[in-house]
Enzyme design. Structure first.
Site, short mmCIF file in Angstrom:
data_model
loop_
_atom_site.label_atom_id
_atom_site.label_comp_id
_atom_site.label_asym_id
_atom_site.label_seq_id
_atom_site.Cartn_x
_atom_site.Cartn_y
_atom_site.Cartn_z
N GLY A 49 0.77 -1.25 0.00
CA GLY A 49 0.00 0.00 0.00
C GLY A 49 0.80 1.29 0.00
O GLY A 49 0.38 2.29 -0.58
N ASP A 104 0.81 3.45 4.53
CA ASP A 104 -0.23 4.16 3.79
C ASP A 104 -1.37 4.59 4.72
O ASP A 104 -1.79 5.73 4.73
CB ASP A 104 -0.79 3.31 2.63
CG ASP A 104 -1.21 1.90 3.07
OD1 ASP A 104 -0.99 1.52 4.25
OD2 ASP A 104 -1.75 1.16 2.23
N ASP A 107 -5.09 1.61 10.54
CA ASP A 107 -6.48 1.28 10.81
C ASP A 107 -6.53 0.76 12.25
O ASP A 107 -6.45 1.54 13.19
CB ASP A 107 -6.87 0.23 9.75
CG ASP A 107 -8.33 -0.15 9.74
OD1 ASP A 107 -8.82 -0.65 10.76
OD2 ASP A 107 -8.99 0.04 8.71
N LYS A 135 -7.20 6.22 10.68
CA LYS A 135 -8.61 6.12 11.07
C LYS A 135 -8.64 6.15 12.60
O LYS A 135 -8.54 5.10 13.25
CB LYS A 135 -9.23 4.82 10.56
CG LYS A 135 -9.34 4.71 9.03
CD LYS A 135 -9.95 3.37 8.61
CE LYS A 135 -10.00 3.21 7.10
NZ LYS A 135 -10.40 1.84 6.69
#
Ligand code: IMP
Ligand code: MG
Length: 181
Positions: A49, A104, A107, A135
Site C-alpha cells: 500500500g 499508507d 487502521d 482512522k
C-alpha cells in the site's frame, strides 16, 4: 472520473491528489526539520500500500536517507483479517540507526505494532512512524504516530496505492466505497 466500480463495489472520489500531495509535503518538511544534522535515517516502507506515498514523500526529502521495504498483509476484501502475514521480512541491520516507518494507512494498528516490535528487537537508535492516513476511531494501539498526513472516518477507501482485492492501486485520487452492491 468521479465514480468507479471495482468488482462488486462502487467508489467515489473523497480526497484529491492535490490535497494528498499537500499533506505529504507537510510530513516531509517536518521530517526534514526533525532529522536535519542527524545520522542518516533508514526509511522502512510497508508494501504494497505505501509504495505511492513513499515515492512522493521521497521526492520532498532534503536529508540523506536510506530506503528499504518490508511486505506485510492483513486485509482481505474490505476487512482486516486480524492476522498479519509477513511476505518480505526485515533484512536490514537497524542497530543504532534512526528508523522511520512509512505506512499508507493505520487502521486497527496491528500491522504497525507487529513491525514496531520487530524493529525494536534490532535496538535502533529511534523509531518513528509516518502514515499518510489514520482512522482514529478504530486505532486501538498505544504506539505514538509521529507524522500523520490526514485523519479520516472509518470508511473503506482505495486509490493512491490502496486496494480492494488487489485493484485500485493505480488511482491518483483516494476514493471511498459508496455502496456494497
Ligand atoms: P491495520 O493493521 O488494521 O492498521 O491495517 C493496516 C493495513 O490494512 C494498511 O496498511 C492497509 O494496507 C490496509 N487497510 C486499512 N484500511 C484500509 C482501507 O480503507 N482500504 C484499503 N486498505 C486498508
Ligand atoms: Mg499497508
Amino acid at each position: 472520473m468521479n465514480k468507479i466500480r471495482l468488482e462488486d463495489k462502487e467508489f467515489q472520489v473523497s480526497i484529491h491528489y492535490k490535497t494528498i500531495y499537500q499533506s505529504i509535503k507537510q510530513i516531509a518538511s517536518q521530517i526534514n526539520h526533525d532529522f536535519e544534522g542527524e545520522d542518516t535515517p533508514i526509511f522502512l516502507s510497508i508494501l504494497n500500500g505505501a509504495f505511492m506515498f513513499t515515492g512522493d514523500l521521497f521526492k520532498e526529502l532534503r536529508i540523506n536517507s536510506y530506503l528499504s521495504f518490508v511486505k506485510m498483509a492483513s486485509y482481505q476484501g474490505m476487512n482486516s483479517s486480524g492476522e498479519i502475514r509477513e511476505l518480505i521480512g526485515l533484512n536490514e541491520d537497524l542497530a543504532d540507526h534512526h528508523v522511520i516507518v512509512l505506512e499508507d494507512i493505520v487502521d486497527s494498528g496491528l500491522t504497525i505494532r507487529r513491525l514496531y516490535e520487530q524493529i525494536q528487537a534490532h535496538q535502533p537508535r529511534s523509531i518513528s512512524i509516518a502514515t499518510l492516513l489514520l482512522k482514529p476511531d478504530v486505532y486501538g494501539e498505544s504506539i505514538a504516530l509521529d507524522y500523520v498526513g490526514m485523519e479520516i472516518p472509518n470508511d473503506f477507501i482505495i486509490g493512491y496505492g490502496l486496494d480492494y482485492n488487489g485493484l485500485g492501486r493505480n488511482l491518483r485520487d483516494i476514493y471511498k466505497v459508496v455502496n456494497n452492491g
